[in-house]
Enzyme design. Sequence first.
Site, PDB file in Angstrom:
ATOM      1  N   SER A   1      -9.704  -4.202   2.097  1.00 61.10           N
ATOM      2  CA  SER A   1     -10.659  -4.173   1.004  1.00 61.10           C
ATOM      3  C   SER A   1     -11.188  -5.575   0.721  1.00 61.10           C
ATOM      4  O   SER A   1     -10.466  -6.567   0.908  1.00 61.10           O
ATOM      5  CB  SER A   1      -9.934  -3.647  -0.245  1.00 61.10           C
TER       6      SER A   1
ATOM      7  N   TYR B   1      -2.334  -3.331  -6.385  1.00 60.62           N
ATOM      8  CA  TYR B   1      -3.082  -2.659  -5.318  1.00 60.62           C
ATOM      9  C   TYR B   1      -3.674  -3.693  -4.360  1.00 60.62           C
ATOM     10  O   TYR B   1      -3.493  -3.619  -3.149  1.00 60.62           O
ATOM     11  CB  TYR B   1      -4.197  -1.775  -5.910  1.00 60.62           C
TER      12      TYR B   1
ATOM     13  N   LYS C   1      -2.781  -4.763  -0.247  1.00 63.46           N
ATOM     14  CA  LYS C   1      -3.719  -4.844   0.891  1.00 63.46           C
ATOM     15  C   LYS C   1      -3.569  -6.180   1.604  1.00 63.46           C
ATOM     16  O   LYS C   1      -3.556  -6.243   2.834  1.00 63.46           O
ATOM     17  CB  LYS C   1      -5.164  -4.675   0.398  1.00 63.46           C
TER      18      LYS C   1
END
Length: 341
Positions: free
Chosen positions: A124, A149, A153
Amino acid sequence: MVMLLTGGAGYIGSHTALVLLEAGYDVVVYDNLSNSSPESLRRVERLSGRSLTFIEADIRDTARLEQALTEHAVDAVIHFAGLKAVGESTEKPLAYYENNVGGTLSLCQAMRAADVRTLVFSSSATVYAESDEMPLTEAAPTGRPTNPYGSSKLMIEWILQDLYAANPDWSIAILRYFNPAGAHESGEIGEDPNGIPNNLLPYVSQVAVGRLEQLSIYGNDYATPDGTGVRDYIHVMDLAEGHLKAANAIARASGLHLWNLGTGKGYSVLEAVQAFERVSQRPVPYRVVGRRPGDIAQCWADPRKAEAELDWQCSRGIDDIMADAWRWQSHNPQGYRDSER
Ligand code: NAD
Ligand code: UFG
């Protein structure tokens, strides 16, 4: 060629499954359905006129994964599975690290055991450090993500880099998505979030269809042309086609690659809302509220590396995104639940 898609029943995975089936690949979807419905896969089969294999299981079950990879003679894996709600990740950090980081470790172990070494990973743009300099190239520095989150990643990117450094016979593509949005042009498959959507586009379309009353715009005092946040919205079908191109590219030789998947254009929240209203002919009532914690002012991609190295280009613009998002939402006001009853 056989492709296994972890998380393939979800939003981006289901669109990618369709693109792969249409391109002649055999597809195995491995998903625990924690954030998706098997109806998405039934529709993918209907749209493509082909069938796929569905395995309902968890990526943290290494033995089951290894069995799936071997039994179906899988050539490559596209790894979508993971938890993705930014706000929830701040409340349940362990669940996010366990599912995303632990799940990826389990996947890599299963791949090693099954002798499958070709992997495409869903990363992302959130891994980039906050910056005033746009667009972001793959060489832009990564930062300290503002939530678990985002951290998960970045941790996975590090794990994959270390894996490749130790095992240069692997072939790995890390795809940094900007803001995926829209739906397949048929209106048959699309984004179907559980509960109140976190992301702008599903929120806007649920307001337009009458499921939600009003959009809250998180801040109009950013240093952007109209004060609202600017993002790079990429049509989910362009994104899905990027996966096909990336999988093809890395099948040819070992290596570790980083590619931005974005359009190179930024739109503000207000511009996005206006585009949606224009295309759908529906009003989207909104009010401006305070900034959302962790949000940045602006973020858009320099997609030239992916364009040059993958022979890939976005062919759909903001109006296509809005028209397709609206077709999906208006045909399926309750998402896949409409056909589950
Ligand atoms: P999604 O939630 O629709 O799809 C993820 C799928 O993974 C779901 O079907 C879910 O059931 C499955 N899953 C979750 N945990 C699992 C587990 N332990 N075992 C098996 N299956 C599991 O999300 P999406 O929008 O399609 O995102 C796909 C990937 O792309 C995710 O990794 C996400 O973090 C990443 N990503 C998404 C966005 C976005 O805005 N949608 C942006 C950047 C990156
Ligand atoms: N926004 C609103 N109201 C809403 C929802 C969003 O005003 O109800 C605004 C946000 O403040 C932001 C823009 O709309 O300015 C886009 O917000 P999204 O939540 O749709 O997307 P983000 O850019 O915050 O995050 C998305 C994904 C992340 C990913 C990131 C990468 O959700 O998973 O892009 O850039 F990490």
